[in-house]
Design an enzyme around this catalytic site. Sequence first.
Site, mmCIF file in Angstrom:
data_model
loop_
_atom_site.group_PDB
_atom_site.id
_atom_site.type_symbol
_atom_site.label_atom_id
_atom_site.label_comp_id
_atom_site.label_asym_id
_atom_site.label_seq_id
_atom_site.Cartn_x
_atom_site.Cartn_y
_atom_site.Cartn_z
ATOM 1 C CG ASP A 1 -12.919 -5.210 2.693
ATOM 2 O OD1 ASP A 1 -12.928 -6.261 3.361
ATOM 3 O OD2 ASP A 1 -11.927 -4.462 2.615
ATOM 4 C CD GLU B 1 -8.983 -2.416 4.806
ATOM 5 O OE1 GLU B 1 -8.419 -2.873 5.822
ATOM 6 O OE2 GLU B 1 -9.037 -3.029 3.730
ATOM 7 C CG HIS C 1 -5.588 -0.205 6.659
ATOM 8 N ND1 HIS C 1 -4.984 0.954 7.102
ATOM 9 C CD2 HIS C 1 -6.184 -0.754 7.755
ATOM 10 C CE1 HIS C 1 -5.219 1.120 8.388
ATOM 11 N NE2 HIS C 1 -5.935 0.096 8.818
ATOM 12 C CG HIS D 1 -5.613 -5.586 2.607
ATOM 13 N ND1 HIS D 1 -6.453 -6.638 2.339
ATOM 14 C CD2 HIS D 1 -4.400 -6.124 2.850
ATOM 15 C CE1 HIS D 1 -5.774 -7.773 2.431
ATOM 16 N NE2 HIS D 1 -4.517 -7.480 2.734
ATOM 17 C CG ASP E 1 -9.438 -5.414 -0.449
ATOM 18 O OD1 ASP E 1 -8.691 -5.277 -1.430
ATOM 19 O OD2 ASP E 1 -9.023 -5.641 0.700
#
Length: 242
Positions: free
Chosen positions: A14, A16, A69, A165, A170
């Site tokens: 994942d 960000e 996030h 997040h 995640d």
Amino acid sequence: MNLISNAKRQVILDTETTGMNQGAGPVFLGHRIIEIGCVEVVNRKLTGRHYHEYINPLQLIDEEAIEVHGITNEFVASKPKFSEIAQSFIEFIDGAEIVAHNASFDVSFMDHEFSLLNPQGPKTDSICQILDSLDIAKFLHPGQKNNLDALCKRYGIDNSRRDLHGALLDAEILADVYLVMTGGQTKFDLSSEKPGQEAGGIQRLDPNRSALKVIAASADELLKHEERLDLVAKSGQCIWRG
């Protein structure tokens, strides 16, 4: 019979970013990666290895992204640039199958970051296979919500730590979701023994029970079964086929 012919290494991933990819793509919007989180799975088992970095994007993070996030400009100011972590990241994912939820989002940002390296880095799909867990979820649960929170609720996976997040958290949650969603048991409850049950909550069958009625699958059901196995086989671990 060896149900798994060779080792399968997957990286559940994942990212960000400084902003959302809203159709034009990160190349046109200029957004950058600010966090990468990966966990390693080999033969459908979590190995405990992970990769995690916060990154200084050398530009401001959109306010709407911060709300998602929680990563601020001040926090990433002292973090390494992508060019400084690129080699270690490439080495971690090289040769693996990347599993990501809405994979095109993460891969497009990775490709953009690789393209800015000097010398230019590889395209992600040239060093990794890519599997989108969102495509699997949509196939299994058409017409339903299939974001990570909805899948956690559907499969009984605890995501209570997920107030915001975060790439590594995640990725860890997605690993649990992916393994359960594609038929893999990630843990076994040995605390649910009751009278008449084996360890793990397995009910003992009554030896005096009447014979069970056997109902054959219809042609349509067999076709849907094969379609499901085709989907599972995309991960390379379909143990129901010899």
